[in-house]
Motif scaffolding. Structure first.
Motif, PDB file in Angstrom:
ATOM      1  N   ASP A 130      38.417  39.875  51.480  1.00 26.70           N
ATOM      2  CA  ASP A 130      37.589  40.370  50.449  1.00 26.70           C
ATOM      3  C   ASP A 130      38.047  39.608  48.745  1.00 26.70           C
ATOM      4  OD1 ASP A 130      39.760  42.088  50.154  1.00 26.70           O
ATOM      5  OD2 ASP A 130      38.092  43.732  49.245  1.00 26.70           O
ATOM      6  N   GLN A 131      39.187  38.934  48.972  1.00 25.61           N
ATOM      7  CA  GLN A 131      39.785  38.483  47.602  1.00 25.61           C
ATOM      8  C   GLN A 131      39.057  37.086  47.346  1.00 25.61           C
ATOM      9  OE1 GLN A 131      44.068  38.308  47.343  1.00 25.61           O
ATOM     10  NE2 GLN A 131      43.964  37.336  45.442  1.00 25.61           N
ATOM     11  N   GLU A 132      38.551  37.209  45.973  1.00 25.65           N
ATOM     12  CA  GLU A 132      38.086  36.098  45.340  1.00 25.65           C
ATOM     13  C   GLU A 132      38.912  35.479  44.365  1.00 25.65           C
ATOM     14  OE1 GLU A 132      33.916  36.952  44.222  1.00 25.65           O
ATOM     15  OE2 GLU A 132      33.725  37.874  45.856  1.00 25.65           O
ATOM     16  N   THR A 133      38.496  34.053  43.883  1.00 26.05           N
ATOM     17  CA  THR A 133      39.276  33.577  42.785  1.00 26.05           C
ATOM     18  C   THR A 133      38.456  33.052  41.807  1.00 26.05           C
ATOM     19  OG1 THR A 133      39.312  31.112  43.735  1.00 26.05           O
ATOM     20  CG2 THR A 133      41.044  32.726  44.447  1.00 26.05           C
ATOM     21  N   LEU A 134      38.901  32.609  40.616  1.00 21.60           N
ATOM     22  CA  LEU A 134      37.998  31.920  39.685  1.00 21.60           C
ATOM     23  C   LEU A 134      37.778  30.545  39.699  1.00 21.60           C
ATOM     24  CD1 LEU A 134      39.402  33.710  36.430  1.00 21.60           C
ATOM     25  CD2 LEU A 134      37.090  34.129  37.640  1.00 21.60           C
ATOM     26  N   GLY A 135      38.820  30.050  40.632  1.00 24.88           N
ATOM     27  CA  GLY A 135      38.695  28.517  40.928  1.00 24.88           C
ATOM     28  C   GLY A 135      39.086  27.465  39.732  1.00 24.88           C
ATOM     29  N   GLY A 136      38.992  26.298  39.914  1.00 25.62           N
ATOM     30  CA  GLY A 136      39.327  25.232  38.984  1.00 25.62           C
ATOM     31  C   GLY A 136      40.235  24.420  39.537  1.00 25.62           C
TER      32      GLY A 136
END
Length: 207
Positions: A99-105
């Motif tokens: 369930d872990q998400e990131t902001l990305g980029g």
């Protein structure tokens, strides 16, 4: 180059917030903590500090910061992430919670806790040519439950690799456009060259 001081926010939900604010202030930037969506719009750039990435992810979503931050990053806002901040800026994670998400980029795959747990923390000299005196004078890098970069896209520049030991060759500092990330914690040392590098980048791109 911008004539007025740049305004750099530090994501102030968890982690080494005060340490980053201190270094930024010493370098002449206006340093502010970011906790609310409205504050995301008031900054020229962002630092995501070291800390615990799963907790940080949950707090970013709980404080309704995920979408505002993703929008600013996609729009070209400069950002720097140290340790957990590198994880938050990665497009892909290895060995993460489902369930872990990131902001990305950053077009990278990052492995969390790749160097081991807290008891496996260590220091290592790195040569980072992009920094002032980075070839002649190594940077003493502090790794605390640190990630490393396992895969990177063609637009990602490697700024530093581990040079010795079992992890020799592992990528621990990268840049893609206006986004910089390191596996280590320069904010806990008195060497401000990584922050100096990032502040210089911000001053070049902020109108």
């Amino acid at each position: 180059m911008s004539e007025s001081p740049v305004r750099i926010g530090v994501l102030a939900l968890q982690g080494d917030v005060r340490e980053h604010l201190r270094v930024l202030g010493e370098l002449g930037a206006v340093a502010v903590g970011v906790r609310r969506p409205a504050e995301v719009e008031s900054i020229d750039a962002l630092i995501i500090p070291g800390g615990e990435s799963t907790t940080m992810d949950k707090l970013v979503r709980a404080f309704d910061l995920q979408e505002p931050l993703r929008k600013r990053l996609a729009g070209g806002m400069p950002a720097y992430g140290s340790c957990a901040g590198m994880i938050m800026l990665a497009d892909r994670l290895a060995d993460a919670r489902p369930d872990q998400e990131t902001l990305g980029g950053l077009d990278i795959t990052v492995r969390r806790n790749a160097f081991g747990r807290q008891v496996d923390s260590f220091e290592h000299d790195l040569h980072m040519p992009a920094l002032r005196d980075g070839v002649r004078d190594p940077l003493r890098a502090v790794f605390i439950r640190a990630p490393w970069v396992e895969d990177l896209g063609p637009q990602v520049e490697v700024l530093a690799r581990v040079e010795e030991g079992e992890a020799a060759g592992r990528v621990v500092a990268v840049r893609q456009g206006n986004i910089v990330a390191t596996s280590f914690h320069p904010e806990v040392t008195r060497d401000a060259r990584v922050h100096e590098y990032f502040v210089g980048l911000v001053r070049r791109v902020v109108p």
